[in-house]
Structure formats: structure tokens, C-alpha cells
Design a protein around this motif. Structure first.
Motif, PDB file in Angstrom:
ATOM      1  N   LEU A  81      11.413 -11.053   6.638  1.00 44.90           N
ATOM      2  CA  LEU A  81      11.282 -11.474   5.272  1.00 44.90           C
ATOM      3  C   LEU A  81      12.449 -11.088   4.501  1.00 44.90           C
ATOM      4  CD1 LEU A  81      10.265  -8.713   3.590  1.00 44.90           C
ATOM      5  CD2 LEU A  81       8.023  -9.392   4.273  1.00 44.90           C
ATOM      6  N   GLU A  89       3.704 -10.151  11.785  1.00 45.41           N
ATOM      7  CA  GLU A  89       3.565 -11.495  10.978  1.00 45.41           C
ATOM      8  C   GLU A  89       4.501 -11.769  10.235  1.00 45.41           C
ATOM      9  OE1 GLU A  89      -0.579 -13.234   8.770  1.00 45.41           O
ATOM     10  OE2 GLU A  89      -0.477 -12.475  10.762  1.00 45.41           O
ATOM     11  N   ALA A 125       6.116 -10.263  -1.153  1.00 43.91           N
ATOM     12  CA  ALA A 125       6.459  -8.616  -0.991  1.00 43.91           C
ATOM     13  C   ALA A 125       7.008  -8.141  -2.257  1.00 43.91           C
ATOM     14  CB  ALA A 125       7.286  -8.510   0.170  1.00 43.91           C
ATOM     15  N   GLY A 143       0.734  -1.061  -0.045  1.00 44.17           N
ATOM     16  CA  GLY A 143      -0.109   0.171   0.149  1.00 44.17           C
ATOM     17  C   GLY A 143       0.891   1.374  -0.147  1.00 44.17           C
TER      18      GLY A 143
END
Ligand SMILES: Cc1cc2nc3c(=O)[nH]c(=O)nc-3n(C[C@H](O)[C@H](O)[C@H](O)COP(=O)(O)OP(=O)(O)OC[C@H]3O[C@@H](n4cnc5c(N)ncnc54)[C@H](O)[C@@H]3O)c2cc1C
Length: 390
Positions: free
Chosen positions: A46, A42, A301, A15
Motif C-alpha cells: 500500500l 491482503e 491506512a 490498532g
């Protein structure tokens, strides 16, 4: 100045990046986020792939992500006995693809992206969970659970796996399907580990999969993927459960679990079956809202970063909004489908049972060179925002 107002639903990974691209087009942008603040744990951490960093580079964000993160130089795969099944050397990635695979804490990535958006005048409006979308003439009306409502010229759902944008605008969409795996993560310091900093070590354990990465500052970031039903184990019961699942695996896994002050999770791992469409009229989905995939490919991602760039190109170069959204889907679907397929295959190999283990221990060394090449192909994708769509 472009007079159109865009509303972005969700300030996760994609976003804020989309908001920055839309500001480049001179659009007025609002970002509505259901959480009360930026923190989102969460997944704990990554990997942002070289292609993902490349997609961020035009916004000046790749250097910042790299500075916050740690470069991965290799992957090493071990069986439950600690025997190496092979690996990938990733030391040449930066020279080949411009950017290296970079491991970053999720909380730091979120902070960085939301600060970058606010520096460009995009305020993220926290505590605004979108519940309903309605077409009102040439506009879309959004309603939030705090009783507020907004009209927008178009809406982009960046609201992830459980997207309300998807379920209200495209009600025939599939439900996310559970992989049967739970994810747990943590950060720990253990003095001696049998691998070097900068290597992503992946262990196919007897009852669960374990990944560990040690940073240059000697902190080990780890995750576990193992069988379990969502809600079957609480955070308090996790340590004992992980101990049990990794009882027959290398001892350093249990040492890491012991040395971890706070276990993060468990989270169910889900994916979304192919969507019939990613947009309807003036509402479009991107990132996980359109194509949530297993985290096994380490590309979710990066796909959201690529989506954001291509969606902005489409809105710049295709004059009509609904057509721009269709063009976006047409441009992105083949790539996303290919990455999703690879992610699913990797995920299926994580809990295969005794016979599957026997086969895997023999097959993996043979297939790894091909998997390494497929990973490199995914990394080599380079998007250029300045390129005009014809
Ligand atoms: C355990 C795990 C490990 C992963 N590891 C990796 C990895 O190593 N590399 C990688 O590239 N990807 C990884 N992924 C995938 C990656 O996290 C996602 O693909 C990525 O976050 C998708 O970005 P997004 O912006 O589409 O959605 P998200 O980042 O999920 O953001 C969605 C946002 O929308 C908000 N929201 C939801 N509903 C509403 C609503 N109704 N109104 C307003 N706001 C709403 C949410 O609060 C959230 O902030 C992993 C995922 C998991 C679960």
C-alpha cells in the motif's frame, strides 16, 4: 500513572499505532487480534500518504516506514492502448508536506508497527477473536472465541471492514457494500518496462484496471482491480482470468502477470456507507471499522493513522470517555467523508464500459490537474499531537 485500561480490538494497521499513543498517555493497553500471527497479505502493498506519515512522525515511525518503503515520484495514467492521459508530478511532496508518498509491502508495515508496539510494552495477543461486548457497570466486558473474557474501562474497535465491535456495539450500522471489483496483487521482476522506477503507472484497461510501481531495486509491485463476484474465481484460476481481462491492454501487463511467482488474492473491494455514529458509551470505532473506503484514494491506512492520533488527543483532553469519543467523531468525520467521496468517484471510473471509456479518454486529461490538486490537499493535512483541544 493513568489507571484506566483500554482494550484495542484488532492489530492491523491502526490498532498498534493507537496502542502506542495510548501508552504515551500512561494507559494500560491490551490489543486482541483474531489472526494467529502478524502476517496479513491482503492488498499485497500500500501507499502511505504524506499526511499518514506525518501522523506517524510523532511516534518516530515515519522515518522507519520510509526506510522500509519506496518513494513515489509521479503518477501516470494510460488508456488501454498505452496512450498517456496525463499524470501528477509528486517530486515536490517531501518539500511541501514534509514526507513523500511511500509504497510499502503490507507484511513489512505490519511487522514494523507490531514490533514498535511490543518495544513499548504492548503485547499483541494473537488468536483472540472478539465475539461479544457487554456493558458491565462502568466497564465493558469482551468475550473471545477462545473462551477468554476481559473487562476494560473502554474499548476501541480497530477491527476493520468486518468489525465485530461495530456489529455488537452498534447493531444498527450498515453492512459493507461490495463495489463489484476484485483486487489481485503481486511482485515480479521484468527486465524492460516502458516506465521509470518510482512512478505509479495506472492503466484504464478494456476490462480491468491495472496499477504498477517499480522500486529502486527493480522489482515491480502491481495490482489489478476488475469486475467479478466474490468466490467466482479461485487463486488457481486467477492467472487465466487476469490474462483474459487484460488481453487487449499493453503487453507488458501480461508479461508482469507471467513473471509473478505467486498471485495474491482475489479480494473483494468493499466500502461502508456513512455510519449513524462511531461510538456508543465506552466503545468507539476507528479506521476501517468506522469508515472503510474504496482503496482508490490510497488513504485508508493514512486515515487510520490520523484517527489514532486524534482519538488519543481526545482521550487526553476530554475528561469523560464517552464525550471524548463523540468529540473524536466530530473532529474526524468531515475529513473522512471528503476522502471517501473522492475514493468512490475514482473507483467508479475503473470499469466504465466502451462509451464510458471513450468519454474518459477525452475527459481525464482535462480533470487530472484538478484531481492532482485534490490529492495535494489531502496530503497537506498535518496533525500535531501536542496541540491541546479546547
Ligand atoms: C486491496 C487493498 C488495497 C489498499 N491499498 C491502500 C493504499 O494504497 N493506501 C492506503 O492508505 N490504504 C489502502 N487500503 C486500505 C487499508 O488497507 C485500510 O484502510 C487499513 O488497513 C485500515 O486499517 P485498520 O487498522 O482500520 O483495519 P485493518 O488493517 O483491516 O485491521 C483490522 C484487524 O482487525 C483484526 N480483526 C478483525 N476482526 C477481529 C475480531 N473480531 N477480533 C480481533 N481482531 C479482529 C483483523 O485480523 C485485522 O488484523 C487498501 C485496502 C485494500 C483491500
Amino acid at each position: 500513572m493513568n489507571e484506566r485500561t483500554a482494550v484495542i480490538v484488532g492489530a492491523g494497521v491502526g490498532g498498534p499505532v493507537l496502542a502506542l499513543w495510548l501508552r504515551r498517555l500512561g494507559l494500560s493497553v491490551r490489543v486482541l487480534e483474531g489472526r494467529s500471527g502478524p502476517a496479513l497479505a491482503e492488498g499485497a502493498f500500500l501507499g502511505v500518504a504524506p499526511n499518514g506519515l506525518h501522523a506517524l512522525a510523532g511516534l518516530g515511525l515515519a522515518t522507519e516506514v520510509r526506510a522500509k518503503g519506496h518513494v513515489c515520484r509521479a503518477f501516470e495514467f494510460l488508456n488501454h492502448g498505452g496512450r498517456s492521459l496525463g499524470g501528477f508530478d509528486r517530486r515536490d511532496d517531501e518539500r511541501q508536506f514534509g514526507w513523500p508518498l511511500t509504497m510499502v509491502r503490507r507484511s513489512e508495515l505490519h511487522a514494523l508497527l507490531s514490533e514498535a508496539a511490543s518495544k513499548e510494552g504492548v503485547a499483541i495477543e494473537y488468536g483472540r477473536r472478539v465475539t461479544k461486548l457487554t456493558d458491565v457497570g462502568e466497564q465493558v466486558r469482551l468475550e473471545c472465541d477462545d473462551g477468554t473474557s476481559f473487562d476494560a474501562d473502554f474499548v476501541i474497535g480497530c477491527d476493520g471492514l468486518r468489525s465485530a465491535t461495530r456489529t455488537t456495539a452498534l447493531p444498527a450500522s450498515p453492512e459493507p457494500s461490495f463495489s463489484g471489483l476484485l483486487d489481485v496483487g503481486g511482485f515480479a521482476r521484468v527486465k524492460t518496462l516502458p516506465f521509470e522506477p518510482g512512478v505509479n503507472v495506472m492503466v484504464f484497461g478494456v476490462r480491468g484496471f491495472f496499477g504498477a510501481f517499480t522500486t529502486a531495486a527493480n522489482e515491480t509491485w502491481w495490482f489489478h482491480n476488475g469486475p467479478g463476484e466474490v468466490g467466482s474465481v479461485t487463486n488457481e484460476g486467477l492467472r487465466a482470468r487476469l490474462y483474459e481481462l487484460h488481453h487487449d491492454d499493453p503487453a507488458w501487463i501480461r508479461e508482469l502477470i507471467d513473471a509473478t511467482p505467486t498471485l495474491l488474492g482475489p479480494w473483494g473491494l468493499y466500502e461502508l456507507d456513512a455510519m449513524p455514529a462511531w461510538s456508543r458509551g465506552r466503545v468507539c470505532l476507528m479506521g476501517d471499522a468506522a469508515h472503510a473506503m474504496s482503496p482508490s484514494a490510497g488513504q485508508g491506512a493514512s486515515m487510520a493513522f490520523e484517527d489514532a492520533l486524534v482519538l488519543a488527543q481526545c482521550l487526553r483532553d476530554v475528561p469523560d470517555v464517552p464525550r471524548a469519543f463523540q468529540r473524536f467523531e466530530q473532529l474526524r468525520r468531515p475529513r473522512v467523508d471528503a476522502i471517501m467521496k473522492a475514493a468512490r468517484q475514482t473507483s467508479n471510473g475503473k470499469a466504465p464500459g466502451a462509451v464510458g471509456r471513450w468519454v474518459r479518454d477525452r475527459m481525464l486529461p482535462l480533470v487530472l490537474p484538478y484531481a492532482g490538486k485534490a490529492q495535494a490537499r489531502a496530503y497537506s493535512h498535518q496533525l500535531d499531537f501536542e496541540q491541546r483541544l479546547t
